[in-house]
Design an enzyme around this catalytic site. Structure first.
Site, mmCIF file in Angstrom:
data_model
loop_
_atom_site.group_PDB
_atom_site.id
_atom_site.type_symbol
_atom_site.label_atom_id
_atom_site.label_comp_id
_atom_site.label_asym_id
_atom_site.label_seq_id
_atom_site.Cartn_x
_atom_site.Cartn_y
_atom_site.Cartn_z
ATOM 1 N N CYS A 106 -5.910 2.645 5.171
ATOM 2 C CA CYS A 106 -6.950 1.612 5.659
ATOM 3 C C CYS A 106 -6.334 1.013 7.052
ATOM 4 O O CYS A 106 -5.235 1.662 7.508
ATOM 5 C CB CYS A 106 -6.629 0.328 4.691
ATOM 6 S SG CYS A 106 -4.846 -0.389 4.946
ATOM 7 N N CYS B 268 -2.469 -0.020 7.251
ATOM 8 C CA CYS B 268 -1.619 1.199 7.129
ATOM 9 C C CYS B 268 -1.736 2.184 8.303
ATOM 10 O O CYS B 268 -0.536 2.680 8.748
ATOM 11 C CB CYS B 268 -1.739 2.040 5.879
ATOM 12 S SG CYS B 268 -1.561 1.109 4.490
ATOM 13 N N GLU C 228 0.687 4.082 1.611
ATOM 14 C CA GLU C 228 1.151 4.887 2.520
ATOM 15 C C GLU C 228 2.523 3.931 3.492
ATOM 16 O O GLU C 228 3.228 4.553 4.005
ATOM 17 C CB GLU C 228 -0.195 4.557 3.711
ATOM 18 C CG GLU C 228 -1.352 5.583 3.082
ATOM 19 C CD GLU C 228 -2.207 4.801 2.413
ATOM 20 O OE1 GLU C 228 -1.780 3.632 1.914
ATOM 21 O OE2 GLU C 228 -3.533 5.072 2.427
ATOM 22 N N HIS D 10 0.812 -1.243 -0.012
ATOM 23 C CA HIS D 10 0.092 -0.145 0.022
ATOM 24 C C HIS D 10 0.999 1.133 0.043
ATOM 25 O O HIS D 10 2.063 1.392 0.567
ATOM 26 C CB HIS D 10 -1.049 0.018 1.131
ATOM 27 C CG HIS D 10 -2.133 -0.703 0.996
ATOM 28 N ND1 HIS D 10 -3.427 -0.565 1.939
ATOM 29 C CD2 HIS D 10 -2.514 -1.452 -0.171
ATOM 30 C CE1 HIS D 10 -4.095 -1.287 1.442
ATOM 31 N NE2 HIS D 10 -4.109 -1.841 0.287
HETATM 32 ZN ZN LIG Z 1 -3.446 0.560 3.416
#
Ligand SMILES: [Zn+2]
Length: 148
Positions: free
Chosen positions: A86, A89, A58, A56
């Site tokens: 999310c 993260c 982030e 991801h």
């Molecule tokens: Zn995430």
């Protein structure tokens, strides 16, 4: 304290990174970390490209920043992201004590702030300390357009 125009400046950087993700077939998500008005980390969503959900944007931005700053302490950093981080993260964000999160698009099902899994607002994990400041809706229309 930074101003709206600065938020938009950094969010536009995230949009540039999200476009790179989109072009290679990943979800259009981009993130950066900013410290003292300097970009110290960049992340491009790569979950599909690398067949690994931990790519991801982030987390990629956090990984980039801990390398460039040579520390795991990101408490003086602001995270900018096209999408709400999310829950996965958000765990990394809390662990590294990032103090401010600026995002464009809320993620109602798995977001660390909007969903029922409020990792960004949790006060029960002592070592996480205080909760980050949340600023949402910056360039939301422009970020939503990434999905078109
Ligand atoms: Zn995430």
């Amino acid at each position: 304290m930074i101003q709206k125009a600065e938020y938009e400046f950094y969010m536009n950087k995230c949009i540039e990174l999200a476009r790179i993700a989109k072009e290679r077939g990943d979800s259009p998500v981009g993130s950066i970390l900013v410290k003292n008005n300097t970009i110290v980390g960049e992340g491009i969503e790569g979950g599909k490209t690398f067949k690994d959900i931990t790519y991801h944007s982030e987390i990629e931005a956090i990984r980039d920043a801990t390398k460039s700053l040579n520390t795991s302490d990101l408490s003086d950093c602001i995270l900018f992201s096209t999408h709400e981080p999310c829950i996965m993260c958000s765990y990394a964000i809390r662990h590294h004590k990032i103090n401010t999160i600026v995002f464009a698009i809320p993620v109602n099902d798995v977001g660390g702030y909007s969903s029922k899994f409020k990792v960004l607002e949790d006060l029960s994990v002592k070592k996480w300390g205080s909760t980050p400041k949340i600023i949402k809706g910056i360039l939301e229309k422009e970020c939503l357009a990434l999905h078109e």
